[in-house]
Design a protein around this motif. Structure first.
Motif, PDB file in Angstrom:
ATOM      1  N   PHE A 498       0.858  -1.183   0.000  1.00  7.38           N
ATOM      2  CA  PHE A 498       0.000   0.000   0.000  1.00  7.38           C
ATOM      3  C   PHE A 498       0.889   1.226   0.000  1.00  7.38           C
ATOM      4  CE2 PHE A 498      -2.607   3.262   2.149  1.00  7.38           C
ATOM      5  CZ  PHE A 498      -3.725   3.232   1.327  1.00  7.38           C
ATOM      6  N   PHE A 556       3.958  -1.501   3.771  1.00  5.84           N
ATOM      7  CA  PHE A 556       3.612  -0.097   3.555  1.00  5.84           C
ATOM      8  C   PHE A 556       4.775   0.590   2.859  1.00  5.84           C
ATOM      9  CE2 PHE A 556       3.743   4.378   5.089  1.00  5.84           C
ATOM     10  CZ  PHE A 556       2.666   4.828   4.334  1.00  5.84           C
ATOM     11  N   GLY A 600      -2.869   5.011  -1.911  1.00  4.84           N
ATOM     12  CA  GLY A 600      -3.553   5.735  -0.859  1.00  4.84           C
ATOM     13  C   GLY A 600      -3.327   7.230  -0.926  1.00  4.84           C
ATOM     14  N   LEU A 779       0.004   1.927  11.254  1.00  2.00           N
ATOM     15  CA  LEU A 779       0.610   2.357  10.003  1.00  2.00           C
ATOM     16  C   LEU A 779       1.451   3.596  10.263  1.00  2.00           C
ATOM     17  CD1 LEU A 779       0.502   1.546   6.978  1.00  2.00           C
ATOM     18  CD2 LEU A 779      -1.253   3.305   6.693  1.00  2.00           C
ATOM     19  N   VAL A 789      -7.480   0.654  10.185  1.00  3.06           N
ATOM     20  CA  VAL A 789      -6.820   1.004   8.926  1.00  3.06           C
ATOM     21  C   VAL A 789      -7.801   1.767   8.056  1.00  3.06           C
ATOM     22  CG1 VAL A 789      -5.303  -1.016   8.974  1.00  3.06           C
ATOM     23  CG2 VAL A 789      -7.482  -1.153   7.766  1.00  3.06           C
ATOM     24  N   LEU A 793      -6.828   0.993   2.242  1.00  2.00           N
ATOM     25  CA  LEU A 793      -5.825  -0.016   2.571  1.00  2.00           C
ATOM     26  C   LEU A 793      -6.492  -1.370   2.773  1.00  2.00           C
ATOM     27  CD1 LEU A 793      -2.927   0.398   5.134  1.00  2.00           C
ATOM     28  CD2 LEU A 793      -4.318  -1.654   5.113  1.00  2.00           C
ATOM     29  N   THR A 796      -7.166  -3.181  -0.371  1.00  2.00           N
ATOM     30  CA  THR A 796      -5.932  -3.761  -0.910  1.00  2.00           C
ATOM     31  C   THR A 796      -5.647  -5.115  -0.259  1.00  2.00           C
ATOM     32  OG1 THR A 796      -5.058  -1.519  -1.184  1.00  2.00           O
ATOM     33  CG2 THR A 796      -3.487  -3.329  -1.298  1.00  2.00           C
TER      34      THR A 796
END
Length: 841
Positions: A498, A556, A600, A779, A789, A793, A796
């Motif tokens: 992400f 991430f 994102g 995150l 979250v 995300l 995903t």
């Protein structure tokens, strides 16, 4: 100790006067820049890309005076003394403006010795060639103007001598950047592949590679072998003696010249007149430059063993400026001083003392310094990779190969010591002072290195980078992370990534707690300076578990920029550089084994909901379908809790012209009494068509469009999904009575003052999802509670769990896509997270 300043002694530039007799009309040249503007002018007219990097890391210094091992840097308060350990990349063996060489330069100028006497016998060249031959053997010398020209001449002569066209060079080598020499330079050559000689690179650590090179068909066309006894730009690495012995023997056996590049290592810097002398080899060709000019003239020399000389080369290879008497005679004087003062011996002794100091520091900081190596006063200090640092900033700098530059900037701006990384090994700091470096300056260098190591070990980013925002140097304060880092190695095949960025500058503290002593404005300054330079980096990595027991590995990938920067760039029609970074991030995800990558924050806007991405081999999603779905769920739940009857209420939709907000409006219209669309231009064809479409979809619902945010005062339900980088909704825009504001924008549209002044208003973050089996998930840089979250995300991750075979939210969001995303979420236990009043972010 505060910086020592001295008044500027730089003369003011004379007015430009046309030459005697000049006539005609000419375009006016830009005025010569003053000191303040010189840096900007250099970037605009000379090196735009270089200045961008220098400014980003803090190396954009302007020097106005030099002497010995010192430079004086121009600052707003005057000239500040700096210890120069870069040494002109090896050229400053005699120190800046050696007094005897300055006197010789003045004497030659006063004698008016010829500089431009082409087509004649050159006495100065003869004198210098004889001086070199007296020291190095019976060589014929071809003079040039630089190191890379010298290598070019060597390649050309080898071609004439052998009639062949390929060469061997060494991995990590640097032989120059002109078309021929760059082919033998390990870095920088890719863009010019095929434009010059063919080069096969040898691994000096792998005898199997040496043997393979001898058996390859290309070896039959070998014209010569190039090597640096000590690789300079390759990280200050002395070549292994066994490799050098093998390659010298291979060249002799094949009858091709051994071309030894002593441009940086020669003339005593490594402790012997030539570094190759210490290895016991006799070069067929010797390449010299840099220190040969005594730090005052630009000169190079290709020395060819007389028995190998192709006489015609001395006819066909010429240069306008080579062999000038002034430069050659000055170089000859430099050789005399080199002998008299025994500069090789000085370099050997001082190099031993300097390396002992540096190794002592390295012994105290093995977590910061990996190795100190070199020969004589050609020293490299290799920093240890900080990719696993608890500080994400240090981790990012390491991953992007900028840690060496950041270290150099700290040493310059805080310790007033100048070093630079080597070009092909950017974790290695070069240390190449003059042969006359003093004990005091060596102590100063060691103290500065110790301070650097202390700072990196402590992860004190304020001490390390605070100079960039005007922070005075303060004692180092160690920082330790308050939460454990999540960097799980993948143990399963299903993998997703992400891509995100900082929403606002203050979120950088959530991303890296080591930044906590900076103000938001200071962070913003630093991010803006570095954003264009920094690429994507993988930060958090964790396995995420479904209620079904299935797992997916999540990574991430962060971009070092803020929502405001993206928004401003788009407004200026300057978003291509951001799109390039998005492509880099998608490639990084794919090359890390991910099957899906989600875009994102503002990255999905720049990429037009993924449709601008061209990187193949990976599935894409903006995550907008689940964002819409979870926003609807949040809005319904909050309305029930506040006793708001949706069927009799008006719904305001901010940003209604966008795809996400228009999808909300379409899915909610049949469930409410009225829909108020807030758009930029209610009379635009798009807005008019949207009103008509909603009336057809929900005939019993009143639909209108407006540009007035004040119309929200009659809406107890508001959905906001704009692309604004600033707050849009304030207390005077809000309905009098219980109200739900579902704000799914990043950054938020609802100003914090709404929650502060209106306790009866519930502001919810509609796009927040709770993970079923990862209660501590967090995150980097996201202002969310553990286990929560963003919905984009979550979509995903759900695609990874489902083993998706096609893109997710790609292009416009549809009602069918929203329903499909909600179905995936229900299957895997991804529920609407706990909503609450919006935080001030």
């Amino acid at each position: 100790m505060p910086p020592r300043t001295v008044p500027s002694s730089s003369p003011k530039p004379r007015d430009a006067v046309p030459p005697h007799g000049a006539g005609g009309v000419h375009a006016a040249a830009p005025e010569a820049p003053d000191t303040v503007d010189a840096v900007a002018a250099w970037g605009r007219y000379c090196r735009p890309a270089v200045l961008q990097v220098m400014q980003a890391v803090g190396l954009d210094a302007l020097y106005e005076r030099a002497e010995g091992d010192l430079l004086w840097r121009r600052t707003p308060t005057g000239l500040v003394e700096v210890l120069d350990l870069v040494g002109g990349f090896g050229a400053n063996l005699f120190g800046h403006y050696h007094p005897e060489l300055v006197a010789e330069e003045r004497r030659l100028s006063e004698r008016k010795v010829p500089l431009l006497a082409q087509g004649s016998c050159r006495g100065g060249a003869a004198r210098l060639a004889m001086e070199l031959a007296a020291r190095l053997g019976d060589y014929v010398t071809i003079f040039t103007n630089s190191g890379t020209e010298t290598v070019e001449a060597a390649l050309k002569h080898a071609r004439l001598e052998t009639g062949k066209g390929s060469f061997w060079a060494v991995r990590g080598a640097f032989h120059g950047k002109t078309v021929g020499s760059v082919q033998a330079t390990w870095s920088y050559r890719q863009a010019y592949a095929g434009w010059g000689p063919r080069v096969r690179f040898l691994d000096p650590q792998d005898p199997a590679d040496w043997a393979a090179a001898e058996t390859e068909a290309e070896a039959a066309d070998l014209a010569g072998v190039l090597l640096e006894p000590v690789q300079g730009e390759g990280g200050v690495r002395p070549l292994p003696a066994d490799f050098v012995a093998w390659v010298a023997e291979a060249a002799r056996r094949r009858g091709v010249p051994l071309i030894v590049d002593e441009i940086q290592s020669g003339l005593g810097r490594t402790g012997t007149l030539l570094a190759s002398h210490a290895l016991g080899i006799k070069p067929d060709y010797i390449c010299l430059s840099k220190a040969l000019g005594g730090g005052l003239v630009k000169i190079g020399a290709l020395m060819i063993d007389r028995e190998r000389l192709v006489d015609d080369f001395t006819m066909s290879h010429t240069s306008t400026f080579a062999e000038d008497d002034r430069g050659c005679l000055l170089a000859a004087r430099a050789l005399q001083i080199l002998d008299r003062d025994d500069l090789p011996g000085r370099c050997a002794a001082s190099g031993k003392a300097l390396q002992e100091r540096m190794r002592a520091v390295a012994g105290r900081f093995p977590d910061v310094i990996e190795e100190v190596r070199g020969a004589g006063l050609m020293v490299g200090i290799q920093l240890r990779d900080q990719s696993d640092s608890p500080s994400n900033t240090l981790r990012m700098l390491s991953r992007q190969e900028y840690l060496g530059y950041a270290a150099a900037a700290y040493l310059l701006n805080v310790q007033r010591v100048r070093v630079l990384p080597t070009l092909s090994s950017p974790l290695t700091l070069r240390v190449q002072p003059s042969a006359y470096v003093s004990e005091a300056h060596m102590d100063r260098a060691a103290d500065a290195l110790e301070a650097l190591c202390t700072t990196i070990r402590a992860a004190d980013l304020v001490h390390f980078t605070g100079f960039a925002v005007g922070r005075p140097a303060a004692p180092v304060q160690p920082w330790r992370p308050s939460v454990p880092l999540r960097r799980e190695t993948p143990r399963i095949a299903k993998r997703v990534a992400f891509l995100g960025h900082l929403i606002v500058p203050e979120h950088a503290v959530l991303w890296d707690g080591a930044l906590e002593r900076f103000t938001p404005d200071e962070i913003d300054v630093q991010v803006r300076r570095a954003a264009r330079m920094m690429g994507p980096v993988i930060f958090d990595q964790e396995h995420i578990t479904s209620v079904t027991g299935e797992q997916v590995h999540f990574s991430f990938i962060g971009l070092y920029l803020t929502s405001a920067q993206v928004s401003e760039s788009l407004a200026r029609r300057d978003g291509d550089w951001i799109m390039e970074k998005i492509e880099e991030a998608v490639e990084l995800a794919r090359d890390s084994g991910c099957q899906v990558v989600g875009l994102g924050g503002y990255t999905s806007i720049v990429a037009r909901n993924c449709k601008r991405v061209r990187t193949p081999g990976i599935l894409l999603t903006s995550g907008n379908s689940l964002t819409v779905g979870m926003g609807l769920e949040a809005l319904r739940r909050a309305a029930d809790e506040l006793g708001i009857d949706m069927a009799s209420s008006a719904l305001g939709v901010v940003g209604a012209g966008g795809n996400i907000a228009s999808t909300y409006a379409a899915m909610m219209a049949p469930k409410v009494r009225e829909v108020v669309l807030v758009v930029r231009d209610p009379a635009s064809p798009r807005a008019v068509a949207q009103v008509v479409a909603l009336r057809q979809l929900a005939p019993g619902t009143r639909v209108s469009a407006t540009a007035d945010l004040g119309e929200l005062r009659r809406c107890p339900l508001v959905l906001s999904a704009s692309n604004s980088a600033e707050s849009l909704i304030f207390p005077d825009h809000v309905f009098e009575g219980p109200t739900v504001l579902c704000d799914i924008s990043l950054p938020p549209d609802v100003d914090p003052s709404v929650s502060a002044e209106r306790p009866d208003v519930r502001v919810i973050r509609g796009g927040v999802v709770r993970l079923p089996h990862n209660p501590t998930f967090g995150l980097a840089g996201a202002p969310l509670e553990p286990g929560l979250v963003y919905a984009c995300l979550a979509e995903t991750v759900l695609m990874g769990l489902e083993g998706a075979t096609e893109h997710g939210s790609y292009g416009p969001v549809t009602a069918a896509g929203v329903e499909a995303a909600l179905a995936m979420a229900k299957k895997h236990g991804f529920e609407l997270g706990q909503y609450q009043k919006a935080r001030a972010y």
